[in-house]
Structures are given as structure tokens and as C-alpha cells.
Design an enzyme around this catalytic site. Structure first.
Site, PDB file in Angstrom:
ATOM      1  N   HIS B  61       0.972  -1.305  -0.094  1.00 39.91           N
ATOM      2  CA  HIS B  61       0.168   0.099   0.154  1.00 39.91           C
ATOM      3  C   HIS B  61       0.975   1.211   0.057  1.00 39.91           C
ATOM      4  O   HIS B  61       1.333   1.638   1.096  1.00 39.91           O
ATOM      5  CB  HIS B  61      -0.887   0.079   1.026  1.00 39.91           C
ATOM      6  CG  HIS B  61      -1.975   1.091   1.322  1.00 39.91           C
ATOM      7  ND1 HIS B  61      -3.059   0.803   1.782  1.00 39.91           N
ATOM      8  CD2 HIS B  61      -1.930   2.390   0.536  1.00 39.91           C
ATOM      9  CE1 HIS B  61      -3.915   2.145   1.720  1.00 39.91           C
ATOM     10  NE2 HIS B  61      -3.224   2.900   1.022  1.00 39.91           N
ATOM     11  N   HIS B  63       1.578   5.369  -2.273  1.00 41.66           N
ATOM     12  CA  HIS B  63       1.215   6.201  -3.305  1.00 41.66           C
ATOM     13  C   HIS B  63       2.458   6.613  -4.031  1.00 41.66           C
ATOM     14  O   HIS B  63       3.205   7.333  -3.217  1.00 41.66           O
ATOM     15  CB  HIS B  63       0.573   7.315  -2.384  1.00 41.66           C
ATOM     16  CG  HIS B  63      -0.993   6.817  -1.929  1.00 41.66           C
ATOM     17  ND1 HIS B  63      -2.205   6.861  -2.506  1.00 41.66           N
ATOM     18  CD2 HIS B  63      -0.932   6.325  -0.657  1.00 41.66           C
ATOM     19  CE1 HIS B  63      -3.029   6.309  -1.562  1.00 41.66           C
ATOM     20  NE2 HIS B  63      -2.552   5.965  -0.501  1.00 41.66           N
ATOM     21  N   LEU B  64       2.520   6.487  -5.174  1.00 44.70           N
ATOM     22  CA  LEU B  64       3.732   6.959  -5.815  1.00 44.70           C
ATOM     23  C   LEU B  64       3.358   8.479  -6.461  1.00 44.70           C
ATOM     24  O   LEU B  64       4.371   9.026  -7.038  1.00 44.70           O
ATOM     25  CB  LEU B  64       4.234   5.997  -6.714  1.00 44.70           C
ATOM     26  CG  LEU B  64       4.477   4.555  -6.154  1.00 44.70           C
ATOM     27  CD1 LEU B  64       5.206   3.738  -7.315  1.00 44.70           C
ATOM     28  CD2 LEU B  64       5.738   4.776  -5.293  1.00 44.70           C
ATOM     29  N   ASN B  95      -5.314   6.583  -6.911  1.00 46.58           N
ATOM     30  CA  ASN B  95      -5.632   7.860  -6.824  1.00 46.58           C
ATOM     31  C   ASN B  95      -4.741   9.089  -7.538  1.00 46.58           C
ATOM     32  O   ASN B  95      -4.119   9.963  -6.931  1.00 46.58           O
ATOM     33  CB  ASN B  95      -5.750   8.387  -5.544  1.00 46.58           C
ATOM     34  CG  ASN B  95      -4.915   8.271  -4.446  1.00 46.58           C
ATOM     35  OD1 ASN B  95      -3.812   7.528  -4.841  1.00 46.58           O
ATOM     36  ND2 ASN B  95      -4.953   8.841  -3.343  1.00 46.58           N
ATOM     37  N   HIS B 180     -10.897   0.964   1.383  1.00 44.22           N
ATOM     38  CA  HIS B 180     -10.732   2.116   2.268  1.00 44.22           C
ATOM     39  C   HIS B 180     -11.985   2.374   2.990  1.00 44.22           C
ATOM     40  O   HIS B 180     -12.936   2.960   2.429  1.00 44.22           O
ATOM     41  CB  HIS B 180     -10.408   3.374   1.472  1.00 44.22           C
ATOM     42  CG  HIS B 180     -10.102   4.623   2.180  1.00 44.22           C
ATOM     43  ND1 HIS B 180      -8.956   5.368   2.307  1.00 44.22           N
ATOM     44  CD2 HIS B 180     -11.167   5.190   3.148  1.00 44.22           C
ATOM     45  CE1 HIS B 180      -9.252   6.380   3.215  1.00 44.22           C
ATOM     46  NE2 HIS B 180     -10.399   6.158   3.707  1.00 44.22           N
ATOM     47  N   HIS B 233      -5.461  -0.452   5.762  1.00 42.26           N
ATOM     48  CA  HIS B 233      -5.107   0.377   6.998  1.00 42.26           C
ATOM     49  C   HIS B 233      -6.210   0.127   8.035  1.00 42.26           C
ATOM     50  O   HIS B 233      -6.565   0.826   8.422  1.00 42.26           O
ATOM     51  CB  HIS B 233      -4.619   1.658   6.653  1.00 42.26           C
ATOM     52  CG  HIS B 233      -5.812   2.389   5.569  1.00 42.26           C
ATOM     53  ND1 HIS B 233      -6.928   2.228   5.658  1.00 42.26           N
ATOM     54  CD2 HIS B 233      -5.393   3.033   4.574  1.00 42.26           C
ATOM     55  CE1 HIS B 233      -7.550   2.887   4.729  1.00 42.26           C
ATOM     56  NE2 HIS B 233      -6.439   3.279   3.840  1.00 42.26           N
ATOM     57  N   ASN B 281      -5.403   9.354   7.654  1.00 43.92           N
ATOM     58  CA  ASN B 281      -6.887   8.687   7.425  1.00 43.92           C
ATOM     59  C   ASN B 281      -6.816   7.173   7.163  1.00 43.92           C
ATOM     60  O   ASN B 281      -6.062   6.812   6.008  1.00 43.92           O
ATOM     61  CB  ASN B 281      -7.621   9.339   6.157  1.00 43.92           C
ATOM     62  CG  ASN B 281      -9.148   9.205   6.570  1.00 43.92           C
ATOM     63  OD1 ASN B 281      -9.574   8.315   7.526  1.00 43.92           O
ATOM     64  ND2 ASN B 281      -9.812   9.681   5.344  1.00 43.92           N
ATOM     65  N   ASP B 308       1.031   2.393   3.800  1.00 45.96           N
ATOM     66  CA  ASP B 308       0.345   3.832   3.463  1.00 45.96           C
ATOM     67  C   ASP B 308       1.117   4.918   3.052  1.00 45.96           C
ATOM     68  O   ASP B 308       0.715   6.096   3.462  1.00 45.96           O
ATOM     69  CB  ASP B 308      -0.911   4.033   4.314  1.00 45.96           C
ATOM     70  CG  ASP B 308      -1.829   4.898   3.469  1.00 45.96           C
ATOM     71  OD1 ASP B 308      -1.960   5.211   2.618  1.00 45.96           O
ATOM     72  OD2 ASP B 308      -2.730   5.176   4.356  1.00 45.96           O
TER      73      ASP B 308
END
Lengths: 313, 427, 184
Positions: B61, B63-64, B95, B180, B233, B281, B308
Site C-alpha cells: 500500500h 502512493h507513488l 488516486n 478504504h 489500513h 486517514n 500507506d
């Protein structure tokens, strides 16, 4: 902490203060109260000092009270409020802080809708920062002026029973008052509709009530909070009519309190919503005294903070 | 091209190994694993004496941020951060801008990741077009291009009917749905956990219920749809209980937890005086929740550890608490945090810790990696259990510096990764 | 630096005689005015004002109103010292417009306290006349201020301090010079 002198650069909340510091502010405010009774209500104490009033949220009362306090101390003051300034144009808070710093004010009084903003500024500015209300977090000068008013009437704070009624969840006044009063030895009860009570309130050292009468019974002080009519859409309570029926302070309900109980309200009041007019204007009401106390307390805070330089803070 | 990793303590839970083993990699895949392997001619040798060798670690998990938010992170900097943090594989969320909701975006990510070669990148495709929560994406096309799972992460799938269809449709491609879980009505404008500390600080709260209500709903759906459902998460005790119960009933449910939910609580918001680096979050929860997650880690309910990893630009985080974006970086701190705060005090053993970062996520995402067996990808991670490190965001490979762990002194650190038989060298 | 008593300038009996003479001078200067107010500068000026009022009452058979004045807010060194000193209340009995005020302080030194006191008084109104009565004048003025009524003039060095004790506040009437401990 030496109770004979003040060592903090900022006043960010009551939660951080010791009982000695609270007492020092209240005692100092007593001296400043006398200034308001003189023919010339102005002292030269903060001559040449600059105070910036930075209000990101509209507030007539608190801002005017600070302004009067500043003027009576002979400070130069400037007001920034959201309308028509860079604050509205999306400037970041940190940039605002840096711009203020460039003007080298001695003190900054700040009101903001977000909790923690005064703390953010205090960490960035050499000047002292006074929290004039940050969201639902703290409003330290309000709690101080409330305590000042209570002490004048009751001669003490310890051993009193103080009941606070209203939208507990969204009130900064409640939080600062709970911290202050419990530190000074009062018993604090809070009461409101179940939808307006945040979780784990007991952890703050208060009694929680969901009905008005038992909360008021035997109280020395009854403090009514303003119900934010604009929040009525937010699923907290259906109507001001129903709120009045269950939670407003009426003359009959006040009868449950001690005979010499005083009635307080931080203002502005919604007559007929949280408080009946005959109570607001009645003999037990000290609401206008609170306003006068506000100026003395804020003068005391401005005076004490302006004596602290950054290296001491 | 041959590579021999020799002399280390191999910990490979899926293969049931924990001991002195050498690993020989040929042509990018594992050739053999044995107590002692003599280096064949022309073979590069990595001396792992004194180190722990694991199958290449997987962070399922992250985010790139590329495409679209390259000022926060790029595939290059994000995978460099992964390698520096001991990871050979990451799964990146959809996202981005544009959202990874169609084959072209998935292909772009796969191609871009291969070009830099610091770590394998497994794209997660969006469940709904534009992550708008309305229409299903072309999951088949994305799966063919390399999408390993589907998720609208950052946003929950609120529409119950859409969730039901997604759980059904994803089964055609053998892919899990990653949720999520957040009831947006209950979370409202909340910015931290709803509890004693939100009450003290006057900040709007996100109740644990927001997560629990959504997971309870999804598990009811799952019981009927079948397929695989993964809670990302996971942060509350009751939510963990829901997953435990679901597993007991034989549902295809799995979950991950993050190091920050295991090591910090909502009190951190007060302790750090509203630091935006403790705003994420789901939010940091109560101590009771934290203890439950630690127990779930030990008893096997939790399937994976995931960071995350959510890099943000410093300017975005340098604002008042309520205005700051949610999320913290985690790729370069997760392994040391786990070794020092989970393994060293005995919350879990080293084998279990490695499982949560290898076999666990590999099983959920259907990856070939996660264990070392002949023919599997030659991905390895080397760990030094006694190396002392101090978390210093200035040294991060990630563009993001937003961590609440700055200054933490930790013992145990990744010292290198091997990707397809090639030691990863960061520029 | 520890300062120790070196000389006693006035003992109890001497101090009472001095105060009585000062009271007499006040009467003389003000002509027994009915609109007299004694204003003690906090803190040691207040017991002096009270002692003077007692003498005046004995001489004239009527009470003279007493006020107290805290000059902290008028100090000219607030921006250079920190933290700020504690502020105490002032109390002036009734309006001062048109009346005769006698400011009382224990020791007159640089003159800055008196300057601050005059500024403070101005915020209460416009007295007809203001006189200054001090028990000890030790010299070293930094401002052009002189007392109208002086108990005793005492030459001092700036290294020394004057300590005035009053029966009412300190249990004994006494004036001492404090100085550095001389090396043995």
C-alpha cells in the site's frame, strides 16, 4: 513556577497553566479593574508597543474587548480581519505569520476557526501570541474573565459547584472553563442534549448530565452557552423551540440552584433559546459584569505577556 | 548472470526456513536454496555473514503520486525510497491524476517503473471510473496490463450496489477488492480519532464506527458475492474483530495494518501540539485499539503490514491541522520501526514480521514473490538487526518528509535489496 | 550582593518625633486645609501616610483621608526590565479635583518614582496643589524633583541602601543604612 512573576511568551490555553499562574492573572486583573473607575481610563504602560489583532473569524465582542484593553494600556494596535485582506486571498497561515513578523509587533492576538492555529503562530513568531479563540479548542481569556467574575461574587473558586449548559461539543468556552475551574478546585458539571456532548468528557474531570434540573441543583454558578442557530442543520437538535423546552434556563429552573447562585453567559445571547429574558435581566445575572471583567483580564494578560522577552519564553 | 548470497540467516516463513542458507540466483530467478552452495564459475558473491536474508519485502500500500502529482513523488523517487527501505515490490494506489482507471495509465506505471529498476511496481486499478463511485472500470483490461487488485483508495466505495458488483466482477480476473473503509456521513469533517483527545482538543472526530460500519456492510455483501475483500489500513479493535469473525466463517477477507496505527495513538496530536505529521486517514486511534491491533498481529488475524506511504509537499503540510492533507510517508521507516518496536520487544517474532511483509501480501495480491523457491523471482532483502539508526527525513529518498517518526532511534535496518538477481544500487 | 545594616539613622523614638514634626509642617503648608488628602506611594509610602494621618488627627482632632497609589503602570523602565512586576491596586478616596494632595514616600532617591506618581495622579483629576513629603532624602537625583517636607536628609553612596521599617508593617519603627559587608 514563581507566582510572583510571569514567564510565558504566549497565552495559548488554560490547559498549560498552573493554578499559581491563573491566580497571578486574576490578581493582576483586580488592579486593572480599578483603572476603569478613574476619570482618565488610560495608563502609559505599553506606550510604544504594537499589538496586532488578527481575527480570521468574526467577533465583535472579543475583538472590541481586546481593543479597549490595548488602548487603555496605550499600546498601538492594528486590526486585521478576514474581509478585504490577504487572509481572504488564500495566503497561507505561515506566510501571514512571516509577514506579521516583518512588522515586528510585540503581541499578536489571534482568533481562528481551526484549533491549534495560535500554537502554530507562536512557534513561528518572536512576538507573544494570545489565543482569542481557536475553533472548539480554547478561549483562555474568556475563562479567565469568567473566573474573575465568579471570584468577585463568591470570594473564591475552590469548593464551588459550577454548571455549564449547552452545546458542549462545539464550545471552546467550555473547554477553557473546565480546565480553569477544575485546576482551581471547583466542581464542574456540564449538561446538554446527548447530541451535543462529545465522548469521554468525564476524563476532563467533570460530571456529565443530560437533564437540566439535576445539573443545576445546588449550583453556585450557572453558565449558559450560546446555541449556534446556524448549526441547527447539522443534526444536533431539531428546533430552537424544542431546545428551549428542555434546556433553557428559566426562572423556575433556576430555583433549583442555590439561592445566591449567579447566572453567566459568554454572549451574545439568544434570548428565548438558551436563556429566558427575565433570567438574563434578573438580579442573579452577572452577564454585563462579565463584559467589564473582560477588559480588566485582557489588560492583565497584555501587561504580563509584554514583560516577557523571547529568550525567557 | 549469476548471484550467490552466502553466509546469512535466511528467514523465509512461506518455505518454513529460518537458518543458515545460501541462495543462488540465475537468470533473475532462484536456482537453489541450500545450507551451503559453492560459487559457480563467474558468479558474483554477496557476503551476507551476520545479516538476515529474506525474500524481497513487499509494501502492498503506497502512493507513488505519478502521474499527476510529481511534485509530491515520482515513480522514480518512490521506488528509490522503496529500495532504501528494504522493499523489492510495492503496490501503488490509483488516486493519481489521471486516476489509474484504464489500461493506458496502468501501462504507463508499469513501463515507467521498469525503466528505473529500483523495485517492482504493481499497480492497483480503480474500482470506479475517475474514482467517482458510480461506474465500474474496465478491470479486465487493467488486469491484463498488470493491475494486481482494485481499489478506490482515498475514497471508500459508498454505493452499496457498486460494491456488490465490484466484488462479483473482480472475481473474473482473480483480483481482490481493497477497501478504504469509511462511512463518510459518520466521518463528516473529522480530522482525528473521535475520543478523549478530540474532545480535549476541540477537533472534529472520525469515530471508529465510520470504519466498522463500512466493513460490516462489506462483509455482509461478501458472504453473498464470494470473491476476495481486503480491508486496508485497518485501525480499530472492533473492525479487527469483524475480520476475525469473517475469517472464522470462511469468508475471503484479509486485512493490513500500518506501523503508525501500531505504534502511535490519538494522544500524539496533543503531544506534538497539532503536528500535521500525525494527521492521517484513518486517524491514529485509541490505546485500546492499538493494543488490539498488536494482538491481531500476533494471533494471525492481520495478513500484512503496509505503510500507506503518502508523500505530500512540505508546503501542503505546513498549515493548520484541519487544513492539512491526510497521510505520512512510511517506506523508509517501516522496517526499522517493525524490527525495533515489534520484533525486539517480542510483540511478534522475526519470522512473523517477515511473513507480514512477504508471504502475507504476496498471497493477497497473487504475486510470485514473497518466498524463495526455484523458479521464483530472485528478489531478496538484507537486514542488519543490530544496526542503530536515527530517523532523519533529510536523508529520505522520497520527496516526502512528512513523518511523525523523525528523531526516533531504532535498532535494526535494511541494508540492501536484490531485484531479480541484481543488487539494487541507488544513485 | 548581601547588604548588611551599617548605621541606624533613626530609632523608634526619633522616628516618631520626626513624623510629628513633618505632620506639623504639613499643617503649616496647607493651612489646616479641610480638603487635604494624604496619598502614600506603594508600598512604603502607605505606612508613612498612615503615621502622618495619626499625628494630624491628634493635632487637629479630625480624620484626614488617605489614599494609596501604585505607580507600576507608570514606570519608565518597563520596556527594559522583565518580567513585569506585580501590579497592585491604587485607591484614591473620592475625586481629587480642587483638593490639596500630599504625596508620601519613605525615601526620595532618583526622583523617578515621584515622576511616575505625578503622572498617575493626573489620571485621577486635577488637584489644586500637590506637595511631596518624604521621611528620608538620600540625594542622587536623576530628575528635577524636590520634596516640600523632609524628615531627615542623609548623604549616602549609591552602593548603599536605606531600609525604612514601620511598626504597622514591620513590627518596629526604624531607619537604617545598609552597606556591603566589609572584608574582615
Amino acid at each position: 513556577m514563581n507566582a510572583e512573576s510571569w514567564h510565558r511568551k504566549d497565552l495559548l490555553g488554560i490547559a498549560d497553566l498552573s493554578p499559581e499562574e491563573i491566580r497571578l492573572i486574576l490578581d493582576t486583573a483586580e488592579s486593572f479593574r480599578e483603572v476603569a473607575e478613574r476619570p482618565i481610563k488610560k495608563v502609559p504602560t505599553l506606550r510604544g508597543k504594537t499589538v496586532i489583532n488578527l481575527f480570521f473569524e468574526s467577533s465583535t465582542r472579543t475583538r472590541s474587548s481586546f481593543e479597549i484593553a490595548e488602548k487603555r494600556l496605550s499600546a498601538d494596535n492594528m486590526n486585521f480581519s478576514t474581509s478585504g485582506s490577504a487572509l481572504e486571498k488564500g495566503e497561507s497561515l505561515v506566510d501571514t505569520a512571516l509577514n506579521l513578523e516583518a512588522m515586528s509587533p510585540d503581541l499578536v492576538v489571534i482568533r481562528h476557526r481551526a484549533p491549534g492555529v495560535p500554537h502554530l503562530l507562536a512557534a513561528r513568531l518572536r512576538s507573544g501570541v494570545i489565543n482569542a479563540g481557536d475553533g472548539a479548542h480554547e478561549h483562555p481569556t474568556q475563562a479567565l474573565l469568567d473566573a474573575f467574575t465568579i471570584r468577585r461574587h463568591k470570594g473564591r473558586l475552590d469548593g464551588l459547584t459550577v454548571t455549564i449548559v449547552g452545546d458542549i461539543e462545539h464550545s471552546r468556552v467550555v473547554r477553557s472553563n473546565i480546565h480553569l475551574l477544575t485546576k482551581m478546585g471547583s466542581r464542574v458539571r456540564v449538561a446538554g442534549p446527548r447530541t451535543m456532548l462529545p465522548p469521554a468528557l468525564e476524563a476532563l474531570g467533570v460530571e456529565v448530565h443530560t437533564e437540566l434540573e439535576p445539573a443545576i441543583a445546588g449550583a453556585d454558578v450557572v453558565m449558559m452557552l450560546r446555541i449556534q442557530l446556524e448549526r441547527m442543520n447539522r443534526k444536533l437538535f431539531p428546533s430552537s423551540r424544542e431546545y428551549f423546552q428542555r434546556f433553557a434556563l428559566t426562572r423556575e429552573r433556576l430555583g433549583a440552584a442555590r439561592e445566591d447562585a449567579i447566572v453567566m453567559h459568554p454572549g451574545p445571547m439568544n434570548r428565548g433559546v438558551e436563556i429566558a429574558s427575565d433570567v438574563a435581566d434578573g438580579p442573579q445575572s452577572v452577564i454585563l459584569e462579565q463584559v467589564a471583567a473582560g477588559v480588566a483580564v485582557r489588560m492583565a494578560v497584555l501587561y504580563l505577556l509584554s514583560g516577557v522577552r523571547e529568550e525567557e519564553g | 548472470m549469476k548471484l550467490l548470497v552466502r553466509g546469512g540467516r535466511l528467514v523465509d516463513p512461506a518455505a518454513g526456513r529460518d537458518g543458515r542458507f545460501d541462495v543462488l540466483i540465475e537468470g533473475g530467478v532462484v536456482a537453489s536454496v541450500a545450507a551451503e552452495i559453492a560459487p559457480p564459475a563467474g558468479c558474483e558473491v554477496v557476503d551476507a555473514t551476520g545479516l538476515v536474508v529474506t525474500p524481497g519485502l513487499i509494501d502492498m500500500h503506497v502512493h507513488l503520486r505519478e502521474p499527476g502529482h510529481e511534485y509530491k513523488e515520482t515513480i522514480r523517487t518512490g521506488t528509490a525510497a522503496a529500495a532504501a527501505g528494504g522493499f523489492t515490490s510495492v503496490a501503488c494506489m490509483a488516486n493519481t491524476a489521471p486516476v489509474n482507471d484504464e489500461r493506458a495509465v496502468t501501462e504507463f506505471i508499469v513501463t515507467e517503473a521498469a525503466r528505473h529498476g529500483f523495485a517492482r511496481v504493481h499497480p492497483v486499478g480503480a474500482i470506479s471510473k475517475g474514482m467517482a463511485g458510480e461506474e465500474l472500470t474496465e478491470m479486465g483490461e487493467m488486469a491484463a496490463a498488470g493491475a494486481v487488485a482494485f481499489s478506490d483508495d482515498g475514497r471508500p466505495v459508498v454505493d452499496t450496489e457498486l460494491m456488490r458488483r465490484a466484488l462479483l466482477y473482480a472475481q473474473h480476473f482473480g483480483r481482490p477488492i481493497l477497501q478504504h473503509a469509511q462511512d463518510l456521513f459518520l466521518s463528516g469533517n473529522g480530522v482525528m480519532h473521535e475520543g478523549e483527545w478530540s474532545t480535549r482538543l476541540g477537533l472534529p472526530g472520525i469515530p471508529g464506527l465510520a470504519e466498522e460500519v463500512m466493513v460490516a456492510r462489506d462483509l455482509l455483501l461478501l458472504a453473498e458475492t464470494g470473491g476476495r475483500y481486503h480491508v486496508m489500513h485497518l485501525s480499530t479493535a472492533r473492525c479487527l474483530e469483524l475480520v476475525r469473525e469473517g475469517k472464522r466463517r470462511g469468508l475471503g477477507v484479509t486485512c493490513e495494518v500500518t506501523p503508525h496505527h501500531l505504534l502511535l495513538t490519538d494522544q500524539a496530536v496533543a503531544d506534538t501540539t497539532f503536528s500535521t505529521n500525525v494527521k492521517m486517514n484513518p486517524p491514529l486511534r485509541s490505546e485500546a485499539d492499538r493494543q488490539a491491533l498488536l494482538a491481531g498481529l500476533a494471533d494471525g488475524t492481520v495478513d500484512a503490514l503496509a505503510s500507506d506511504h503518502a508523500p505530500h509537499h512540505a508546503d501542503e503540510k505546513d498549515v493548520e491541522f484541519s487544513a492539512a492533507p491526510f497521510g505520512i510517508v512510511g517506506l523508509e521507516t517501516m522496517v526499522s520501526l517493525g524490527l525495533d518496536r515489534l520484533v525486539r520487544p517480542g510483540v511478534i517474532g522475526l519470522g512473523r514480521f517477515v511473513e507480514l511483509l512477504t508471504a502475507g501480501p504476496a498471497r493477497i495480491l497473487g504475486l510470485e514473490t514473497g518466498t524463495l523457491a526455484p523458479g521464483r523471482p530472485g528478489d531478496l532483502t538484507l537486514l542488519a538487526l543490530d544496526r542503530e539508526v536515527t530517523v532523519d527525513p533529510a536523508t529520505f529518498r522520497s520527496k516526502g518528509r512528512n513523518t511523525p517518526f523523525a528523531g526516533w532511534k531504532l535498532r535494526g535496518a535494511p541494508v540492501g535489496t536484490i531485484l531479480g538477481g541484481v543488487p539494487v544500487r541507488l544513485p | 550582593m548581601q547588604l548588611i545594616p551599617k548605621v541606624t539613622i533613626l530609632d523608634g523614638a526619633q522616628m516618631r518625633r520626626v513624623v510629628r514634626r513633618m505632620a506639623g509642617e504639613i499643617l503649616e503648608h496647607t493651612g489646616g486645609s479641610a480638603d487635604l488628602i494624604l496619598v502614600g506611594i506603594r508600598t512604603r509610602g502607605v505606612p508613612l501616610a498612615e503615621a502622618l494621618a495619626r499625628e494630624l488627627e491628634q493635632m487637629e482632632g479630625r480624620q484626614v483621608p488617605i489614599g494609596s497609589l501604585d505607580i507600576t503602570l507608570y514606570r519608565d523602565d518597563l520596556s527594559t526590565i522583565g518580567p513585569h512586576p506585580v501590579v497592585r491596586s491604587s485607591h484614591i478616596p473620592g475625586p481629587v479635583d480642587g483638593r490639596v494632595l500630599v504625596l508620601c514616600d519613605d525615601v526620595l532617591y532618583t526622583g523617578r518614582t515621584v515622576r511616575a506618581a505625578l503622572d498617575a495622579l493626573r489620571d485621577y483629576g486635577r488637584p489644586r496643589r500637590v506637595e511631596l513629603a518624604v521621611l528620608i532624602d538620600r540625594g542622587h537625583r536623576e530628575l528635577p524633583v524636590q520634596a516640600d517636607i523632609v524628615g531627615r536628609r542623609v548623604p549616602t553612596s549609591t552602593q548603599e541602601e536605606i531600609r525604612v521599617s514601620f511598626e504597622a508593617t514591620d513590627g518596629v519603627d526604624k531607619v537604617e543604612i545598609l552597606g556591603r559587608e566589609e572584608p574582615a
